[in-house]
Design a protein around this motif. Structure first.
Motif, PDB file in Angstrom:
ATOM      1  N   UNK A 196      -4.339  -3.484   2.685  1.00  0.00           N
ATOM      2  CA  UNK A 196      -2.974  -3.849   2.286  1.00  0.00           C
ATOM      3  C   UNK A 196      -2.392  -2.818   1.329  1.00  0.00           C
ATOM      4  N   UNK A 197      -3.204  -2.334   0.404  1.00  0.00           N
ATOM      5  CA  UNK A 197      -2.725  -1.325  -0.555  1.00  0.00           C
ATOM      6  C   UNK A 197      -2.343  -0.034   0.157  1.00  0.00           C
ATOM      7  N   UNK A 198      -3.175   0.392   1.095  1.00  0.00           N
ATOM      8  CA  UNK A 198      -2.874   1.618   1.850  1.00  0.00           C
ATOM      9  C   UNK A 198      -1.599   1.431   2.666  1.00  0.00           C
ATOM     10  N   UNK A 199      -1.444   0.265   3.271  1.00  0.00           N
ATOM     11  CA  UNK A 199      -0.235   0.000   4.063  1.00  0.00           C
ATOM     12  C   UNK A 199       1.017   0.061   3.204  1.00  0.00           C
ATOM     13  N   UNK A 200       0.967  -0.492   1.981  1.00  0.00           N
ATOM     14  CA  UNK A 200       2.122  -0.453   1.095  1.00  0.00           C
ATOM     15  C   UNK A 200       2.473   0.986   0.705  1.00  0.00           C
ATOM     16  N   UNK A 201       1.457   1.811   0.458  1.00  0.00           N
ATOM     17  CA  UNK A 201       1.703   3.215   0.104  1.00  0.00           C
ATOM     18  C   UNK A 201       2.272   3.975   1.303  1.00  0.00           C
ATOM     19  N   UNK A 202       1.751   3.711   2.493  1.00  0.00           N
ATOM     20  CA  UNK A 202       2.256   4.380   3.700  1.00  0.00           C
ATOM     21  C   UNK A 202       3.709   3.988   3.952  1.00  0.00           C
ATOM     22  N   UNK A 203       4.009   2.700   3.797  1.00  0.00           N
ATOM     23  CA  UNK A 203       5.392   2.237   3.970  1.00  0.00           C
ATOM     24  C   UNK A 203       6.304   2.921   2.955  1.00  0.00           C
ATOM     25  N   UNK A 204       5.830   3.087   1.723  1.00  0.00           N
ATOM     26  CA  UNK A 204       6.634   3.751   0.692  1.00  0.00           C
ATOM     27  C   UNK A 204       6.953   5.188   1.082  1.00  0.00           C
ATOM     28  N   UNK A 205       5.965   5.921   1.578  1.00  0.00           N
ATOM     29  CA  UNK A 205       6.187   7.321   1.949  1.00  0.00           C
ATOM     30  C   UNK A 205       7.067   7.448   3.192  1.00  0.00           C
ATOM     31  N   UNK A 206       6.841   6.615   4.185  1.00  0.00           N
ATOM     32  CA  UNK A 206       7.654   6.683   5.404  1.00  0.00           C
ATOM     33  C   UNK A 206       9.100   6.304   5.095  1.00  0.00           C
ATOM     34  N   UNK A 207       9.284   5.249   4.298  1.00  0.00           N
ATOM     35  CA  UNK A 207      10.636   4.844   3.921  1.00  0.00           C
ATOM     36  C   UNK A 207      11.317   5.939   3.103  1.00  0.00           C
ATOM     37  N   UNK A 208      10.559   6.566   2.214  1.00  0.00           N
ATOM     38  CA  UNK A 208      11.117   7.652   1.421  1.00  0.00           C
ATOM     39  C   UNK A 208      11.564   8.827   2.269  1.00  0.00           C
ATOM     40  N   UNK A 209      10.807   9.143   3.302  1.00  0.00           N
ATOM     41  CA  UNK A 209      11.173  10.246   4.197  1.00  0.00           C
ATOM     42  C   UNK A 209      12.479   9.947   4.940  1.00  0.00           C
ATOM     43  N   UNK A 210      12.611   8.729   5.458  1.00  0.00           N
ATOM     44  CA  UNK A 210      13.844   8.367   6.172  1.00  0.00           C
ATOM     45  C   UNK A 210      15.036   8.320   5.218  1.00  0.00           C
TER      46      UNK A 210
END
Length: 331
Positions: free
Chosen positions: A138-152
């Motif tokens: 869950x922690x990794x997923x939240x960090x991945x979502x943060x980076x992907x959202x930041x890129x968009x």
């Protein structure tokens, strides 16, 4: 007469419009930058090396320190070189890359702060299910979502800003390429682009802020039900550092990006940028170190380990030089 030809090079004004203050301000910000690098690298190293810090809260803090380190390194070194060398020119593509990277890192920090607020809320409100919910996946997923959202998010703002035409004068009254000063020098009406930027930023920032506020409302409501004063103090101490960081982040960044370009003043913009792009990433490690016993203990061990390693290396070099001066006798 205004030059209507499209520019391919911008000129960054720097830290100050007064030439005599450029070197002084550069020296001051260089010291602050070194402190930011040392603080954030220390936080990341302590979290990685100390097994007691292998928890969700410190996992997010490690990524937050990485974001802060990259954010300051995106803007300040370029400004230092420009001041020392005397060349303040930056190409259109380099300016776009700098803007994209800085906005991406800032938005990732926004998402990480929201994740950290949810983590603290869950730890206090649902302590029995905390371990099952905030598992490593869950922690990794939240960090991945943060980076992907930041890129968009950053891709939109970069395209929205640089779709405007820029013509002479091409002087950016700032020390790095940022949205408000760039829109301020566009030679076309930027109201539509500004409205689109406000709409997207407002949705993202207000959503993250609302989730953070709701998390803290739940924290306060839960802590208020704890009967003992010692228990309430212990519960609040686990989230006081994060709350200070939230106030610093939204207080400095929101004031800069959520105001119309018509009300943008270069001096005010540079002062605000100093806080949200330099001071905040530098203070984040200090805030977490001062208010967290586990972090202070881990940092103390890290510095002691580095000191002992340096002493051992120095002792090894001394022994090597002694052996070279006095080689052992042959049998």
């Amino acid at each position: 007469m205004t030059n209507l030809s499209t520019v391919s090079v911008f000129i960054l004004q720097g830290f100050s419009s007064i030439p005599e203050l450029q070197l002084l301000s550069t020296a001051i910000f260089l010291l602050i930058y070194l402190a930011a690098v040392l603080g954030n690298v220390s936080i990341m190293s302590a979290v990685i090396l100390d097994a007691r810090l292998h928890m969700p809260m410190y996992f997010f803090l490690k990524h937050l320190s990485l974001v802060d380190l990259c954010s300051t390194s995106t803007t300040l070194p370029r400004a230092f070189v420009a001041t020392v060398v005397g060349s303040k020119e930056i190409s259109l593509s380099a300016c776009a890359c700098q803007l994209f990277t800085f906005i991406c890192l800032g938005s990732v920090e926004c998402f990480l702060i929201t994740s950290m607020a949810f983590d603290r809320s869950l730890a206090i409100y649902r302590p029995l299910t905390y371990g099952a919910v905030m598992n490593p996946q869950a922690c990794v997923c939240l960090v991945v979502v943060a980076w992907v959202s930041g890129l968009f998010f950053s891709a939109f703002h970069t395209a929205n800003t640089f779709s405007l035409p820029f013509c002479g004068p091409n002087v950016i009254q700032h020390f790095f390429c940022d949205i408000p000063p760039l829109m301020n020098i566009a030679c076309a009406n930027a109201k539509a682009h500004e409205a689109a930027g406000f709409a997207v930023s407002g949705c993202i920032i207000m959503t993250c802020l609302a989730l953070t506020v709701l998390s803290y409302i739940r924290i306060v409501a839960t802590v208020a039900q704890i009967p003992s004063a010692a228990g309430r103090q212990k519960a609040f101490s686990t989230c006081s550092s994060h709350l200070a960081m939230v106030l610093l982040f939204y207080g400095t960044g929101g004031s800069a990006y959520m105001q119309p370009t018509a009300h943008y003043y270069p001096l005010q913009g540079r002062m605000a940028a100093v806080f949200y792009s330099i001071i905040t990433p530098t203070l984040n490690p200090v805030i977490y170190s001062l208010r967290n016993k586990d972090m202070k203990s881990a940092l103390r061990k890290l510095y002691l380990r580095m000191t002992s390693w340096n002493l051992a290396s120095s002792h090894g070099r001394d022994q090597k030089s002694t052996y070279s001066l006095f080689p052992p006798e042959s049998c």
